[in-house]
Design a protein around this motif. Structure first.
Motif, PDB file in Angstrom:
ATOM      1  N   SER A   1      32.468 -76.517 -69.340  1.00  0.00           N
ATOM      2  CA  SER A   1      32.938 -77.764 -68.320  1.00  0.00           C
ATOM      3  C   SER A   1      32.521 -79.091 -68.543  1.00  0.00           C
ATOM      4  O   SER A   1      32.971 -80.235 -68.650  1.00  0.00           O
ATOM      5  CB  SER A   1      32.820 -77.427 -66.857  1.00  0.00           C
ATOM      6  OG  SER A   1      33.363 -78.256 -66.121  1.00  0.00           O
ATOM      7  N   TRP A   2      30.910 -78.914 -68.820  1.00  0.00           N
ATOM      8  CA  TRP A   2      30.069 -80.093 -69.205  1.00  0.00           C
ATOM      9  C   TRP A   2      30.534 -80.740 -70.388  1.00  0.00           C
ATOM     10  O   TRP A   2      30.763 -81.872 -70.548  1.00  0.00           O
ATOM     11  CB  TRP A   2      28.808 -79.613 -69.260  1.00  0.00           C
ATOM     12  CG  TRP A   2      27.765 -80.904 -69.467  1.00  0.00           C
ATOM     13  CD1 TRP A   2      27.346 -81.740 -68.881  1.00  0.00           C
ATOM     14  CD2 TRP A   2      27.307 -81.048 -70.920  1.00  0.00           C
ATOM     15  NE1 TRP A   2      26.436 -82.823 -69.673  1.00  0.00           N
ATOM     16  CE2 TRP A   2      26.434 -82.218 -70.828  1.00  0.00           C
ATOM     17  CE3 TRP A   2      27.263 -79.904 -72.303  1.00  0.00           C
ATOM     18  CZ2 TRP A   2      25.800 -82.423 -72.080  1.00  0.00           C
ATOM     19  CZ3 TRP A   2      26.359 -80.607 -73.138  1.00  0.00           C
ATOM     20  CH2 TRP A   2      25.607 -81.896 -73.088  1.00  0.00           C
ATOM     21  N   LYS A   3      31.012 -80.029 -71.352  1.00  0.00           N
ATOM     22  CA  LYS A   3      31.468 -80.398 -72.806  1.00  0.00           C
ATOM     23  C   LYS A   3      32.611 -81.346 -72.655  1.00  0.00           C
ATOM     24  O   LYS A   3      32.836 -82.277 -73.203  1.00  0.00           O
ATOM     25  CB  LYS A   3      31.551 -79.291 -73.772  1.00  0.00           C
ATOM     26  CG  LYS A   3      30.268 -78.731 -74.264  1.00  0.00           C
ATOM     27  CD  LYS A   3      29.476 -79.662 -75.367  1.00  0.00           C
ATOM     28  CE  LYS A   3      28.278 -78.888 -75.944  1.00  0.00           C
ATOM     29  NZ  LYS A   3      27.548 -79.688 -76.771  1.00  0.00           N
ATOM     30  N   LEU A   4      33.764 -80.841 -71.728  1.00  0.00           N
ATOM     31  CA  LEU A   4      34.884 -81.469 -71.718  1.00  0.00           C
ATOM     32  C   LEU A   4      34.773 -82.831 -70.941  1.00  0.00           C
ATOM     33  O   LEU A   4      35.364 -83.803 -71.390  1.00  0.00           O
ATOM     34  CB  LEU A   4      35.966 -80.272 -70.769  1.00  0.00           C
ATOM     35  CG  LEU A   4      36.419 -79.433 -71.606  1.00  0.00           C
ATOM     36  CD1 LEU A   4      37.151 -78.189 -70.432  1.00  0.00           C
ATOM     37  CD2 LEU A   4      37.460 -79.611 -72.528  1.00  0.00           C
ATOM     38  N   THR A   5      33.744 -82.617 -70.022  1.00  0.00           N
ATOM     39  CA  THR A   5      33.685 -84.012 -69.207  1.00  0.00           C
ATOM     40  C   THR A   5      32.983 -84.987 -70.084  1.00  0.00           C
ATOM     41  O   THR A   5      33.363 -86.229 -70.073  1.00  0.00           O
ATOM     42  CB  THR A   5      32.850 -83.681 -67.906  1.00  0.00           C
ATOM     43  OG1 THR A   5      33.537 -83.027 -67.046  1.00  0.00           O
ATOM     44  CG2 THR A   5      32.177 -85.018 -67.177  1.00  0.00           C
TER      45      THR A   5
END
Length: 548
Positions: free
Chosen positions: A352-356
């Motif tokens: 999720s952090w990587k996508l954001t």
């Protein structure tokens, strides 16, 4: 790519320009640059229910009651547990204390079945760390079964507070002057209050600082709480301890040697220490991370460190595979990115952090558990958006949730999944595309004057860097290119030998071999950069963020 210069007052020194950006009064800059215990350490008894908590713990010790420290399963929980447990166990020499190791299968926070289990084992006092602020029903149940519950937490409370025996949280303490300490910071406040109440001698207090400040600092940095005020003090003092071989405790000494670190700063927490401690609970349970902190024998601790290293490699591989799958399934036309599948639950937060980070949009990634008919989600968000505000608007569909503005977690029944998604999409359907365009905020330009007067090296006075005191980002223009190399084993890192104002400068960009064609025929370039220390060659270089 858009960028915005924040401070262009070049009559000020480079350091003063950076301080102004951080809203530091220049007349009080020494207080910020050199924080002291006198200015930024607040009496732990200003926290609501601290006196009550300390008295109850000391009563339990006096009566030989069984105490359990109950943690959340992430690194904040691990570090906070170590602080409370080790202080009681080792410094107070009380052995009738233990820890309860939850796993992701248990769900977030303390639950009713945990309380039943502890009561059956004759536990009379439970101390939560880094969780419990939303445990309203559980606190009532604890009273019903005559189990005293001390909640220590730092998360944002819901509308109703849990009516526990005691609730220690800066966000529910009107008299406490700083609200943003991490869960491990609250744990440190608890043991500081115990030490104060017991009037421990000066040598014991110094040993206590040496043992626990490094642990407090690790997660104060990694938990994305602001590195200002009391947090800055704790991390700054930690740096003094951890970089002094005569002060640091055996477990930290062993960790530093194993990781082959020289001078340690907040960068090493983010990119070297935290990922390894974090890998344990993402793979299975957090007990390996706890043992790395708890064990002080070098040989034993090395075995746990090696285990963590292997877990981290496994986590990286699985994370990469899932990120690739998720990117194929998400709808990039939406203003918020949502994906769900039977992904490995322990890496969805990082995905999720990587996508954001990549798309500059909030993301919600979930693990589907068909046996329990639940979805467990991890949420991450850019700075312009609050995950907690969003979840408060769709609370009716959720079983549990918690977190911060930029990160959160939740549990939802599968029958509510589609309703939840549509509600979230509706909230964000009116956001304009230009509102989502990523802007690089550049602190200031590095001028010839800054270089000639060596002002650039004064920026290290701002360290440690972190939330609300980020590592400065600079614009540097008209850099003459003297030479370009591709370096390291795979020859895929770009190294530019440049010059400005007659001063030789080094610029590096990791894994950007393809950029070579863009710049190889240019005589000069403009860049957006960070200024970095080269610990192994005892020098400095500029890390390239963008070439304009």
């Amino acid at each position: 790519m858009k960028f915005e210069l924040i401070n262009q007052d070049y009559n000020l020194s480079l350091l003063d320009r950076l301080l102004k950006i951080r809203n530091i009064d220049l007349e009080k800059k020494d207080e910020f640059l050199n924080p002291s215990w006198a200015n930024f350490w607040y009496d732990p008894f200003l926290l609501s229910d601290m006196e009550k908590s300390v008295d109850r713990i000391l009563k339990a010790i006096k009566n030989n009651e069984r105490i359990v420290v109950f943690w959340d399963y992430d690194v904040d929980g691990v570090t906070a547990t170590y602080v409370v447990f080790y202080f009681i166990y080792k410094f107070l020499n009380y052995k009738n204390v233990s820890i309860r190791l939850p796993s992701r299968e248990d769900g977030y926070g303390i639950r009713g079945f945990h309380l039943d289990e502890l009561k059956e084992k004759n536990v009379s006092l439970v101390i939560t760390v880094d969780n419990g602020i939303t445990a309203v029903e559980e606190a009532e149940y604890a009273k019903k079964i005559w189990l005293d519950l001390i909640i220590t937490d730092h998360h944002t409370p819901l509308e109703h507070l849990p009516q526990a025996f005691a609730l220690v949280n800066p966000k529910t303490s009107p008299s406490y002057p700083y609200k943003e300490i991490a869960g491990v910071g609250v744990a440190f406040k608890l043991i500081s209050a115990l030490a104060k109440k017991l009037k421990l001698d000066k040598n014991t207090k110094q040993k206590m600082l040496n043992y626990f400040l490094p642990i407090v600092a690790i997660w104060t940095v990694a938990d994305c709480v602001p590195l200002l005020d009391e947090n800055r003090l704790l991390v700054k003092k930690w740096l003094e301890i951890i970089n002094d071989k005569n002060k640091r405790p055996p477990n930290i000494e062993n960790m530093i040697n194993f990781l082959n670190l020289k001078n340690v700063d907040s960068y090493h927490i983010w990119f070297v220490i935290w990922p390894r401690l974090n890998a344990s609970w993402r793979i299975y349970k957090p007990d390996t991370s706890f043992q790395v902190l708890f064990q002080h024998n070098c040989e034993v601790q090395y075995k746990y460190l090696e285990k963590l290293d292997n877990m981290n490699k496994q986590r990286q591989s699985t994370q990469s595979d899932i990120l690739s799958e998720v990117e194929k399934s998400i709808d990039l036309t939406k203003n918020i990115l949502i994906a769900h599948w039977e992904f490995h639950e322990w890496v969805i937060g990082i995905v999720s952090w990587k996508l954001t980070e990549k798309y500059n949009k909030p993301s919600i990634i979930m693990h589907i558990d068909k046996e329990k008919w639940l979805a467990v989600w991890s949420c991450r968000s850019p700075m312009y958006f609050s995950i907690v505000d969003l979840l408060n608007q769709v609370w009716e569909y959720l079983e549990r949730f918690g977190g911060h503005a930029q990160a959160g977690g939740l549990t939802i029944k599968l029958e509510n999944l589609e309703k939840f998604k549509q509600a979230v999409y509706k909230i964000w359907e009116n956001i304009l595309p230009q509102d989502l365009e990523k802007i690089i905020f550049v602190d200031t330009e590095i001028t010839e004057k800054d270089l000639l007067e060596d002002d650039i090296n004064h920026i290290w006075k701002l360290a440690p860097f972190g939330q609300q005191n980020p590592q400065p980002t600079f614009l540097i223009k008209d850099v003459t290119i003297k030479k370009i190399d591709l370096v390291w084993k795979q020859q895929n890192h770009l190294k530019i030998y440049g010059q400005k104002a007659g001063i030789d400068l080094i610029f590096l960009k990791w894994s950007w071999k393809s950029l070579l064609e863009k710049i190889q025929d240019k005589k000069s370039i403009d860049l957006i950069v960070n200024y970095e220390k080269d610990d192994y060659n005892w020098g400095y270089y500029f890390k390239i963020k963008e070439i304009l």
